[in-house]
Design a protein around this motif. Structure first.
Motif, PDB file in Angstrom:
ATOM      1  N   VAL A  16       1.811  -0.896  -6.199  1.00 36.16           N
ATOM      2  CA  VAL A  16       1.563  -0.215  -4.858  1.00 36.16           C
ATOM      3  C   VAL A  16       0.055   0.313  -5.020  1.00 36.16           C
ATOM      4  N   VAL A  17      -0.746  -0.063  -4.171  1.00 27.58           N
ATOM      5  CA  VAL A  17      -2.239   0.320  -4.097  1.00 27.58           C
ATOM      6  C   VAL A  17      -2.399   1.468  -3.287  1.00 27.58           C
ATOM      7  N   GLY A  18      -3.207   2.515  -3.778  1.00 28.03           N
ATOM      8  CA  GLY A  18      -3.754   3.477  -3.452  1.00 28.03           C
ATOM      9  C   GLY A  18      -2.973   4.620  -3.309  1.00 28.03           C
ATOM     10  N   ILE A  19      -2.186   4.807  -4.626  1.00 26.57           N
ATOM     11  CA  ILE A  19      -1.083   5.874  -4.542  1.00 26.57           C
ATOM     12  C   ILE A  19      -1.760   7.357  -4.554  1.00 26.57           C
ATOM     13  N   HIS A  20      -3.186   7.606  -4.747  1.00 30.06           N
ATOM     14  CA  HIS A  20      -3.790   8.685  -4.829  1.00 30.06           C
ATOM     15  C   HIS A  20      -4.709   8.955  -3.669  1.00 30.06           C
ATOM     16  N   ALA A  21      -4.753   7.998  -2.522  1.00 32.72           N
ATOM     17  CA  ALA A  21      -5.696   7.882  -1.424  1.00 32.72           C
ATOM     18  C   ALA A  21      -5.457   9.401  -0.696  1.00 32.72           C
TER      19      ALA A  21
ATOM     20  N   ARG B  23       0.681  -1.198  -0.124  1.00 31.37           N
ATOM     21  CA  ARG B  23      -0.052  -0.091  -0.050  1.00 31.37           C
ATOM     22  C   ARG B  23       0.776   1.194   0.097  1.00 31.37           C
ATOM     23  N   ALA B  24       0.545   2.355  -0.330  1.00 30.89           N
ATOM     24  CA  ALA B  24       1.295   3.429  -0.671  1.00 30.89           C
ATOM     25  C   ALA B  24       1.376   4.041   0.710  1.00 30.89           C
ATOM     26  N   ALA B  25       0.766   3.974   1.470  1.00 28.04           N
ATOM     27  CA  ALA B  25       0.800   4.549   2.834  1.00 28.04           C
ATOM     28  C   ALA B  25       2.106   3.592   3.655  1.00 28.04           C
ATOM     29  N   ASP B  26       2.192   2.456   3.065  1.00 30.89           N
ATOM     30  CA  ASP B  26       3.400   1.934   3.794  1.00 30.89           C
ATOM     31  C   ASP B  26       4.738   2.107   3.207  1.00 30.89           C
ATOM     32  N   ILE B  27       4.889   2.803   2.051  1.00 29.32           N
ATOM     33  CA  ILE B  27       6.285   3.269   1.329  1.00 29.32           C
ATOM     34  C   ILE B  27       7.244   3.713   2.474  1.00 29.32           C
ATOM     35  N   GLY B  28       8.321   3.092   2.621  1.00 29.18           N
ATOM     36  CA  GLY B  28       9.326   3.738   3.545  1.00 29.18           C
ATOM     37  C   GLY B  28       9.337   2.639   4.837  1.00 29.18           C
ATOM     38  N   SER B  29       8.452   1.923   4.915  1.00 26.67           N
ATOM     39  CA  SER B  29       8.208   0.970   5.975  1.00 26.67           C
ATOM     40  C   SER B  29       9.571  -0.341   5.704  1.00 26.67           C
ATOM     41  N   VAL B  30       9.740  -0.995   6.826  1.00 24.87           N
ATOM     42  CA  VAL B  30      10.854  -2.007   6.699  1.00 24.87           C
ATOM     43  C   VAL B  30      10.453  -2.951   5.670  1.00 24.87           C
ATOM     44  N   ILE B  31       9.130  -3.313   5.559  1.00 23.82           N
ATOM     45  CA  ILE B  31       8.829  -4.572   4.664  1.00 23.82           C
ATOM     46  C   ILE B  31       8.888  -3.879   3.194  1.00 23.82           C
ATOM     47  N   VAL B  32       8.778  -2.817   2.807  1.00 23.63           N
ATOM     48  CA  VAL B  32       8.718  -2.090   1.607  1.00 23.63           C
ATOM     49  C   VAL B  32      10.367  -2.094   1.255  1.00 23.63           C
TER      50      VAL B  32
ATOM     51  N   LYS C 192      -2.975  13.087   0.130  1.00 21.76           N
ATOM     52  CA  LYS C 192      -1.704  13.845  -0.177  1.00 21.76           C
ATOM     53  C   LYS C 192      -0.447  13.289   0.103  1.00 21.76           C
ATOM     54  N   ARG C 193      -0.392  12.489   1.305  1.00 18.85           N
ATOM     55  CA  ARG C 193       0.861  11.931   1.862  1.00 18.85           C
ATOM     56  C   ARG C 193       1.182  10.597   1.006  1.00 18.85           C
ATOM     57  N   CYS C 194       0.063   9.948   0.764  1.00 19.11           N
ATOM     58  CA  CYS C 194       0.205   8.687  -0.276  1.00 19.11           C
ATOM     59  C   CYS C 194       0.963   9.231  -1.731  1.00 19.11           C
ATOM     60  N   ARG C 195       0.480  10.397  -2.173  1.00 20.40           N
ATOM     61  CA  ARG C 195       1.044  10.807  -3.412  1.00 20.40           C
ATOM     62  C   ARG C 195       2.352  11.210  -3.278  1.00 20.40           C
ATOM     63  N   GLN C 196       2.673  11.810  -2.176  1.00 17.40           N
ATOM     64  CA  GLN C 196       4.044  12.230  -1.954  1.00 17.40           C
ATOM     65  C   GLN C 196       5.100  10.896  -1.828  1.00 17.40           C
ATOM     66  N   LEU C 197       4.511   9.969  -0.985  1.00 16.08           N
ATOM     67  CA  LEU C 197       5.431   8.689  -0.906  1.00 16.08           C
ATOM     68  C   LEU C 197       5.411   8.108  -2.318  1.00 16.08           C
ATOM     69  N   TRP C 198       4.493   8.033  -3.004  1.00 13.71           N
ATOM     70  CA  TRP C 198       4.748   7.552  -4.404  1.00 13.71           C
ATOM     71  C   TRP C 198       5.533   8.350  -5.270  1.00 13.71           C
ATOM     72  N   GLN C 199       5.645   9.633  -5.181  1.00 15.55           N
ATOM     73  CA  GLN C 199       6.779  10.165  -5.967  1.00 15.55           C
ATOM     74  C   GLN C 199       7.973  10.193  -5.348  1.00 15.55           C
ATOM     75  N   LYS C 200       8.225   9.858  -4.285  1.00 12.92           N
ATOM     76  CA  LYS C 200       9.420   9.444  -3.675  1.00 12.92           C
ATOM     77  C   LYS C 200       9.904   8.139  -4.186  1.00 12.92           C
ATOM     78  N   LEU C 201       9.054   7.013  -4.106  1.00 12.56           N
ATOM     79  CA  LEU C 201       9.404   5.747  -4.607  1.00 12.56           C
ATOM     80  C   LEU C 201       9.706   5.840  -6.149  1.00 12.56           C
ATOM     81  N   CYS C 202       9.062   6.644  -6.911  1.00 17.56           N
ATOM     82  CA  CYS C 202       9.613   6.763  -8.295  1.00 17.56           C
ATOM     83  C   CYS C 202      10.759   7.454  -8.426  1.00 17.56           C
ATOM     84  N   ALA C 203      11.246   8.176  -7.628  1.00 15.02           N
ATOM     85  CA  ALA C 203      12.423   8.935  -7.796  1.00 15.02           C
ATOM     86  C   ALA C 203      13.370   7.971  -6.996  1.00 15.02           C
TER      87      ALA C 203
END
Length: 195
Positions: A146-151, A122-131, A153-164
Motif C-alpha cells: 500500500v503506497v502513501g499510507i502517511h499521505a 494506494r492508501a486512498a483506495d482502501i475500501g474501494s471495490v478493487i482493493v 490523515k484519511r490515508c493513515r486512518q484507512l491504513w489502520q483499518k486495513l491492518c485491523a
C-alpha cells in the motif's frame, strides 16, 4: 507545505529506535526486516537501475529498489498494480522475479491464482471495490503493498483499518508504504520499521 522528502527524513529520525530489527521478537519478521526491507548490500540490479533512471528522487528510488527485493523474496506469479506506478517500478518487479507477469489493473482483477501474487494499491483506495477484491483473492503467500499510507490523515486512518481487518495478517509500516501479508496462521502483529 512540507515536502514529502522532508517528511520522510523526519519519519526516519522519529523511528531511529526501530532500526536493524530492534524490538522484533518474531524470527520471520526480523529476517524480513534485516534481509529484505533494510538490506543494504548491493544487488546485481542496483547499478543498472541507477544508470537507467538517474532522474528519480531519493524516496522513489528507495521504493523501487524495495519492490525489486520484495519480488525477489515473494517470487510472485503476478504483480497486480492498481496504483499504476511508473515504468521504473514495473522494471524493478520484473527484475526481481523474471517469471512475474506485471499487470496494471483498472476496474477488475484477473481470476485468482493459487500461487503468490503481489498486489499494489494506494492508501486512498482502501475500501474501494478493487482493493476489496484484492483482499478476498489474497492467499497466504501473497503480499499487498500500500503506497502513501502517511499521505494525509484519511490515508493513515484507512491504513489502520486495513491492518485491523480480519482478512489480513502481519503488517509493516515503512512510512513510504505499508506491507500486508496474508498468512493467518502467524500471530497478527503490526510493525513500525525505520526504512
Amino acid at each position: 507545505m512540507v515536502s514529502l522528502a522532508l517528511k520522510s527524513r523526519w519519519a526516519a529520525l522519529t523511528r531511529i529506535f526501530r532500526s536493524k530489527g530492534f524490538g522484533i521478537q518474531s524470527p520471520w519478521a526480523y529476517s524480513l526486516d534485516r534481509d529484505v526491507i533494510n538490506e543494504h548490500h548491493p544487488y546485481y540490479f542496483y547499478s543498472d537501475f541507477r544508470a537507467m533512471h538517474p532522474h528519480i528522487g531519493h524516496d522513489a528510488r528507495k521504493l523501487c529498489l524495495l519492490f525489486f527485493r520484495l519480488a525477489n523474496y515473494v517470487r510472485p506469479v503476478a504483480v497486480l498494480d492498481a496504483a499504476v506506478t511508473d515504468g521504473a517500478c514495473e522494471e524493478c518487479f520484473i527484475a526481481g522475479c523474471a517469471s512475474t507477469h506485471y499487470i496494471k489493473v483498472g476496474s477488475q482483477l484477473p481470476p485468482a491464482s493459487e500461487a503468490p501474487v503481489i498486489y499494489v494499491c494506494r492508501a486512498a483506495d482502501i475500501g474501494s471495490v478493487i482493493v476489496e477484491c484484492m483482499l478476498s483473492q489474497a492467499k497466504p503467500g501473497s503480499l499487498l503493498i500500500v503506497v502513501g499510507i502517511h499521505a494525509d490523515k484519511r490515508c493513515r486512518q484507512l491504513w489502520q483499518k486495513l491492518c485491523a481487518d480480519g482478512r489480513t495478517g502481519v503488517s509493516f509500516d515503512l512510512y513510504l508504504c505499508g506491507l500486508v501479508f496474508f498468512d493467518l496462521k502467524m500471530t497478527k502483529n503490526h510493525y513500525v520499521i525505520n526504512f
